[in-house]
Design a protein around this motif. Structure first.
Motif, PDB file in Angstrom:
ATOM      1  N   ILE A 365       0.840  -1.203   0.000  1.00  0.00           N
ATOM      2  CA  ILE A 365       0.000   0.000   0.000  1.00  0.00           C
ATOM      3  C   ILE A 365       0.872   1.250   0.000  1.00  0.00           C
ATOM      4  CG2 ILE A 365      -1.582   1.368   1.409  1.00  0.00           C
ATOM      5  CD1 ILE A 365      -2.924  -1.275   2.235  1.00  0.00           C
ATOM      6  N   VAL A 366       1.917   1.261   0.824  1.00  0.00           N
ATOM      7  CA  VAL A 366       2.832   2.409   0.872  1.00  0.00           C
ATOM      8  C   VAL A 366       3.510   2.607  -0.481  1.00  0.00           C
ATOM      9  CG1 VAL A 366       4.998   3.251   1.859  1.00  0.00           C
ATOM     10  CG2 VAL A 366       3.232   2.311   3.359  1.00  0.00           C
ATOM     11  N   ASP A 367       3.899   1.500  -1.108  1.00  0.00           N
ATOM     12  CA  ASP A 367       4.523   1.577  -2.430  1.00  0.00           C
ATOM     13  C   ASP A 367       3.560   2.193  -3.448  1.00  0.00           C
ATOM     14  OD1 ASP A 367       6.736   0.890  -4.271  1.00  0.00           O
ATOM     15  OD2 ASP A 367       5.266  -0.470  -5.152  1.00  0.00           O
ATOM     16  N   ALA A 372       1.470   7.013  -6.504  1.00  0.00           N
ATOM     17  CA  ALA A 372       0.346   7.917  -6.746  1.00  0.00           C
ATOM     18  C   ALA A 372       0.707   9.364  -6.413  1.00  0.00           C
ATOM     19  CB  ALA A 372      -0.867   7.479  -5.921  1.00  0.00           C
ATOM     20  N   GLU A 373       1.506   9.549  -5.379  1.00  0.00           N
ATOM     21  CA  GLU A 373       1.885  10.896  -4.941  1.00  0.00           C
ATOM     22  C   GLU A 373       3.233  11.340  -5.506  1.00  0.00           C
ATOM     23  OE1 GLU A 373       0.153  13.108  -2.932  1.00  0.00           O
ATOM     24  OE2 GLU A 373      -1.520  11.724  -3.302  1.00  0.00           O
ATOM     25  N   GLU A 374       3.827  10.478  -6.343  1.00  0.00           N
ATOM     26  CA  GLU A 374       5.125  10.783  -6.973  1.00  0.00           C
ATOM     27  C   GLU A 374       6.195  11.115  -5.933  1.00  0.00           C
ATOM     28  OE1 GLU A 374       4.313  13.853  -9.820  1.00  0.00           O
ATOM     29  OE2 GLU A 374       3.472  12.450 -11.275  1.00  0.00           O
ATOM     30  N   GLY A 408      21.909  -6.460   4.117  1.00  0.00           N
ATOM     31  CA  GLY A 408      20.736  -6.342   3.243  1.00  0.00           C
ATOM     32  C   GLY A 408      19.651  -5.432   3.796  1.00  0.00           C
ATOM     33  N   TYR A 409      20.049  -4.448   4.643  1.00  0.00           N
ATOM     34  CA  TYR A 409      19.067  -3.582   5.299  1.00  0.00           C
ATOM     35  C   TYR A 409      18.697  -2.346   4.477  1.00  0.00           C
ATOM     36  CZ  TYR A 409      19.896  -6.174   9.650  1.00  0.00           C
ATOM     37  OH  TYR A 409      19.994  -7.148  10.601  1.00  0.00           O
ATOM     38  N   LEU A 410      19.478  -2.001   3.467  1.00  0.00           N
ATOM     39  CA  LEU A 410      19.256  -0.743   2.753  1.00  0.00           C
ATOM     40  C   LEU A 410      17.861  -0.628   2.124  1.00  0.00           C
ATOM     41  CD1 LEU A 410      22.735   0.015   1.119  1.00  0.00           C
ATOM     42  CD2 LEU A 410      21.796   0.776   3.298  1.00  0.00           C
ATOM     43  N   PRO A 411      17.344  -1.682   1.457  1.00  0.00           N
ATOM     44  CA  PRO A 411      15.988  -1.563   0.896  1.00  0.00           C
ATOM     45  C   PRO A 411      14.926  -1.259   1.961  1.00  0.00           C
ATOM     46  CG  PRO A 411      17.117  -3.443  -0.065  1.00  0.00           C
ATOM     47  CD  PRO A 411      17.966  -2.964   1.070  1.00  0.00           C
ATOM     48  N   ALA A 412      15.043  -1.880   3.137  1.00  0.00           N
ATOM     49  CA  ALA A 412      14.078  -1.647   4.215  1.00  0.00           C
ATOM     50  C   ALA A 412      14.174  -0.213   4.729  1.00  0.00           C
ATOM     51  CB  ALA A 412      14.309  -2.631   5.363  1.00  0.00           C
ATOM     52  N   ILE A 413      15.404   0.317   4.831  1.00  0.00           N
ATOM     53  CA  ILE A 413      15.597   1.695   5.276  1.00  0.00           C
ATOM     54  C   ILE A 413      15.005   2.657   4.257  1.00  0.00           C
ATOM     55  CG2 ILE A 413      17.339   3.475   5.754  1.00  0.00           C
ATOM     56  CD1 ILE A 413      19.142   1.196   6.792  1.00  0.00           C
ATOM     57  N   LYS A 414      15.224   2.366   2.986  1.00  0.00           N
ATOM     58  CA  LYS A 414      14.675   3.209   1.916  1.00  0.00           C
ATOM     59  C   LYS A 414      13.149   3.206   1.955  1.00  0.00           C
ATOM     60  CE  LYS A 414      15.217   4.016  -3.051  1.00  0.00           C
ATOM     61  NZ  LYS A 414      15.934   3.569  -4.269  1.00  0.00           N
ATOM     62  N   MET A 415      12.547   2.034   2.131  1.00  0.00           N
ATOM     63  CA  MET A 415      11.083   1.943   2.196  1.00  0.00           C
ATOM     64  C   MET A 415      10.549   2.697   3.404  1.00  0.00           C
ATOM     65  SD  MET A 415       8.163   1.130   1.150  1.00  0.00           S
ATOM     66  CE  MET A 415       8.492   0.099  -0.286  1.00  0.00           C
TER      67      MET A 415
END
Length: 433
Positions: A365-367, A372-374, A408-415
């Motif tokens: 949903i966040v993705d 949607a909000e760019e 492998g934490y960078l994607p989670a931090i980015k999200m």
């Protein structure tokens, strides 16, 4: 070759096939011929090794490669038939069946997970009511006094007394291990903030009660994880002399102080600084309000209202993660029971599944909201945040970044940063309407 590809739902699909013996043998010939061109085997010139010799010597590995090539072809055909693009896949395809038959054929089943189609609907109508947060004058004045106190100079106390907790004690010290002075263990007229925790555990507590010009031996033990391996875990004796006790001078809330706090601005007064502090506190209060109250409420509403299929493999990963965390809190006896009873493990997994599904659903949903909000967060922004936090903690930023990359934490931090940014944007818009 028997072949079947079908969608279970919008986020999951199954591809099954029977690989004929002839297909595997054909692939085997192909990979063996390719290998023969590059292999270096004693008794043959490089590139001139007979295919039969290659097959004989590396039969198992070549058969594995031949079967792998057939499996990749099946996967490619299945994705094409299902109209699934590679960029829509989530994670690696899962081989759930690989059954070798007596006639040399192989029956396979592959499960694939894809990004779900999230229809947000009128998501802005679900945003909760947002209150305007105010800041009291007392809060601003307290922050102003704190800032002034931190920047005020240290002055010698007017009367002699013993050291108390939170005093600033001016000391000489020299450290010894087994009677031998060690490097970096000596200083003169050092201003120690007693109670700051900046020295070895136990040191500052023993300074409390010392009198002017008193000398004292302070015995401490270096922590096992101390940065210097030569000192880690060892007992040390510090010879300490107290010269004087200092305290912060009275804070002066003047325009000059305000200019010092805001050096980049012109014509700064104490009122200017108050306005800045008011805005800072207001932003901090609002951020906490958004993070702890409104964001959970909004996401919970979206998770409850929006319906879409979830990739089962991602849900399973989330359940596994939750299960591992739960096991870490268990006693040895409880873990032993689980090891002896697989049914109990499945029972716990089932208990964790609903929460795992909600967590995975919220992520998608966040993705969708971010698209949607760019709202975007670049890799550079993630790096900058990690660098800043590492420097605040006194750590090496490059080492911290490397640790996060390897874990492998960078994607989670980015999200997490995307989530914070997009939810704040929506709540700010609601507040402004």
């Amino acid at each position: 070759m028997e072949f079947n590809a079908q969608r279970v739902d919008e986020a999951n699909a199954v591809i099954s096939a029977s690989i004929a013996k002839e297909t595997i043998e054909s692939n085997l010939d192909k990979v063996a011929k390719q290998a023969a061109k590059t292999m270096d085997i004693q008794g043959f010139r490089k590139g001139k090794v007979p295919v039969a010799v290659v097959k004989q010597r590396y039969a198992d590995k070549l058969t594995e490669d031949a079967e792998g090539e057939a499996l990749r072809a099946i996967l490619a055909d299945g994705l094409k038939e299902l109209n699934i693009a590679n960029e829509d896949l989530i994670g690696e395809p899962s081989i759930t069946k690989y059954d070798k038959k007596e006639d040399g054929s192989v029956e396979v089943e592959v499960k694939v997970a894809t990004k779900p189609n999230v229809d947000l609907g009128d998501y802005k109508a679900l945003i909760p009511a947002v209150e305007e947060k105010t800041v009291s004058e007392d809060e601003v004045n307290a922050k102003l006094e704190e800032m002034a106190g931190q920047s005020a100079p240290l002055v010698k106390i007017t009367r002699k007394r013993m050291v108390r907790d939170q005093d600033h004690a001016v000391i000489d010290f020299e450290g010894f291990v087994d009677g031998v002075a060690f490097e970096g263990g000596k200083a003169e007229k050092y201003p120690l903030h007693v109670g700051s925790g900046s020295f070895i555990p136990g040191f500052e507590e023993q300074v409390i009660g010392m009198k002017y010009e008193e000398s004292k031996d302070i015995t401490v033990t270096f922590p096992e994880e101390y940065q210097s391996k030569d000192l880690a875990g060892k007992e040390a004796v510090f010879k300490v002399t107290l010269h004087e006790i200092q305290e912060k001078a009275a804070a002066e809330l003047t325009d000059e102080f305000a200019q010092k706090m805001l050096p980049q601005e012109e014509n700064v007064t104490i009122d200017t600084l108050k306005e800045k502090i008011t805005e800072q506190i207001k932003n901090e209060v609002k951020a906490k309000y958004y993070r702890e109250e409104l964001k959970p409420e909004y996401l919970n509403t979206l998770v409850e209202k929006l319906q879409f299929a979830l990739p089962s493999s991602v849900v399973d990963q989330e359940v596994n993660h939750a299960l591992n965390n739960k096991v870490r809190t268990m006693s040895e006896d409880e873990i032993k029971v689980l090891q002896e009873d697989a049914a109990k493990v499945e029972e716990i997994r089932e208990e964790l599944k609903a929460e795992a599904e909600s967590s995975v659903k919220a992520t998608f949903i966040v993705d969708a909201l971010a698209k949607a909000e760019e709202v975007e967060v670049s890799d550079q922004e993630v790096t900058q945040v990690l660098y800043f936090e590492a420097m605040q903690m006194g750590q090496n930023p490059q080492d911290v970044l490397k640790q996060y990359e390897e874990a492998g934490y960078l994607p989670a931090i980015k999200m997490s940063m995307i989530e914070e940014r997009v939810i704040s944007k929506l709540l700010d818009e609601k507040l402004g309407n």
